[in-house]
Design a protein around this motif. Structure first.
Motif, PDB file in Angstrom:
ATOM      1  N   PHE A  56      18.319   9.948 190.011  1.00 27.77           N
ATOM      2  CA  PHE A  56      19.506  10.259 189.201  1.00 27.77           C
ATOM      3  C   PHE A  56      20.645   9.300 189.528  1.00 27.77           C
ATOM      4  CE2 PHE A  56      23.587  12.496 188.659  1.00 27.77           C
ATOM      5  CZ  PHE A  56      23.551  12.684 187.289  1.00 27.77           C
ATOM      6  N   MET A  75      22.700  15.193 182.769  1.00 29.29           N
ATOM      7  CA  MET A  75      23.941  14.732 183.402  1.00 29.29           C
ATOM      8  C   MET A  75      25.130  15.558 182.918  1.00 29.29           C
ATOM      9  SD  MET A  75      25.407  10.869 183.352  1.00 29.29           S
ATOM     10  CE  MET A  75      26.969  10.410 184.069  1.00 29.29           C
ATOM     11  N   ARG A  81      33.659  11.832 185.853  1.00 27.65           N
ATOM     12  CA  ARG A  81      32.766  10.878 185.191  1.00 27.65           C
ATOM     13  C   ARG A  81      33.370  10.340 183.893  1.00 27.65           C
ATOM     14  NH1 ARG A  81      27.299  14.389 186.280  1.00 27.65           N
ATOM     15  NH2 ARG A  81      26.936  13.654 188.427  1.00 27.65           N
ATOM     16  N   LYS A 120      20.876  16.641 196.050  1.00 30.35           N
ATOM     17  CA  LYS A 120      20.455  15.346 195.507  1.00 30.35           C
ATOM     18  C   LYS A 120      21.658  14.424 195.341  1.00 30.35           C
ATOM     19  CE  LYS A 120      18.611  15.369 191.416  1.00 30.35           C
ATOM     20  NZ  LYS A 120      17.625  15.537 190.341  1.00 30.35           N
ATOM     21  N   THR A 123      24.866  14.067 192.527  1.00 33.62           N
ATOM     22  CA  THR A 123      24.824  15.161 191.548  1.00 33.62           C
ATOM     23  C   THR A 123      25.996  16.129 191.714  1.00 33.62           C
ATOM     24  OG1 THR A 123      23.527  16.572 193.007  1.00 33.62           O
ATOM     25  CG2 THR A 123      22.299  15.105 191.529  1.00 33.62           C
ATOM     26  N   SER A 124      26.142  17.008 190.738  1.00 32.06           N
ATOM     27  CA  SER A 124      27.165  18.045 190.868  1.00 32.06           C
ATOM     28  C   SER A 124      26.805  19.026 191.980  1.00 32.06           C
ATOM     29  CB  SER A 124      27.429  18.766 189.544  1.00 32.06           C
ATOM     30  OG  SER A 124      26.375  18.669 188.660  1.00 32.06           O
TER      31      SER A 124
HETATM   32  N1  GLN Z   1      23.669  18.111 186.284  1.00 30.76           N
HETATM   33  C1  GLN Z   1      23.745  17.494 187.569  1.00 30.76           C
HETATM   34  C2  GLN Z   1      24.678  16.313 187.522  1.00 30.76           C
HETATM   35  O1  GLN Z   1      25.014  15.852 186.479  1.00 30.76           O
HETATM   36  C3  GLN Z   1      22.372  17.094 188.112  1.00 30.76           C
HETATM   37  C4  GLN Z   1      21.653  16.086 187.283  1.00 30.76           C
HETATM   38  C5  GLN Z   1      20.303  15.695 187.866  1.00 30.76           C
HETATM   39  O2  GLN Z   1      19.989  16.032 188.999  1.00 30.76           O
HETATM   40  N2  GLN Z   1      19.507  14.995 187.096  1.00 30.76           N
HETATM   41  O3  GLN Z   1      25.075  15.828 188.525  1.00 30.76           O
END
Ligand code: GLN
Length: 231
Positions: A56, A75, A81, A120, A123-124
């Motif tokens: 990501f 996303m 962003r 991750k 990410t959010s």
């Molecule tokens: N929706 C989350 C973000 O935009 C995670 C996206 C993802 O892990 N692909 O950060």
């Protein structure tokens, strides 16, 4: 007679594994809500796409650097962003939930003190962890792939993970032995993104195609295919 105009091919980055939005199926074909929507929109609007799965974080950065034309990767549309990306119209609602083993040892944020939480990169979920880790006294462990963070909880290295609610629910339905213990935080919609001020034609076509798919039932058909009638 004029020859048919060649369709432009756009380079689109996506997350390698984020089911039901993007994943390789058992025939090693890339599918999912994002992928199917993008293909249907491209067909509707007369352009071609070349989809590149990566982490990501790398997907987001490849659009930022101008290497790729757009990103569709579950996303989230966020204020931060929007400073560097132009987003399409929202196409799916999401939020961040905490999942842990179903044994009931860690069932709330308060029980994370002194423990590790898997997130991750970029990410959010990671942003959420950053914003509360001092208050709840946990340590953040980062991964590039959702599967690896689930694994870190399953092996007991991390006590919990913060993941997008529709993705965590889908994984659990597919057999991942985790349980969701919190209500969604940082709730907001997903959008397709291009670098701010760039690829505006692509962005317009995405929005027009999305509107067509919502009107003709194709959007509902695609989401139902992956999520069932209740979504
Ligand atoms: N929706 C989350 C973000 O935009 C995670 C996206 C993802 O892990 N692909 O950060």
């Amino acid at each position: 007679t004029t020859p048919a105009k060649a369709e432009t091919t756009y380079q689109i980055a996506t997350d390698s594994t984020f089911p039901p939005f993007e994943f390789a199926n058992s025939h090693n074909k890339y599918v999912g809500i994002d992928i199917d929507l993008l293909h249907a929109i491209a067909k509707d609007q007369g352009f071609k796409v070349n989809i590149k799965p990566t982490s990501f974080n790398a997907a987001v950065q490849s659009v930022q650097s101008g290497q790729m034309d757009g990103v569709i990767a579950g996303m989230s549309i966020t204020k931060e962003r929007e400073a560097t990306f132009d987003f399409s119209k929202a196409y799916f609602m999401s939020g961040v939930v905490m999942a842990a083993k179903p044994n009931g040892k860690v069932t709330s944020l308060k029980q994370l003190r002194g423990k590790r939480v898997a997130v991750k990169t970029g990410t959010s979920g990671a942003q959420y962890a950053q914003s509360i880790h001092k208050k709840y006294g946990f340590k953040i462990v980062t991964f590039d792939e959702s599967n690896d963070m689930y694994q870190d909880v399953l092996t007991g290295n991390s006590a919990a993970t913060f993941e997008d609610s529709p993705v965590m629910k889908y994984a659990i339905r597919q057999g991942t032995k985790l349980k969701i213990y919190t209500k969604p935080a940082l709730s907001g919609p997903y959008g397709f993104a291009v670098k701010k001020g760039h690829n505006q034609k692509l962005l317009r076509m995405f929005n027009n195609g999305l509107a067509d798919l919502k009107a003709n039932g194709e959007y509902a058909r695609i989401t139902r295919h992956y999520l069932g009638a209740k979504g």
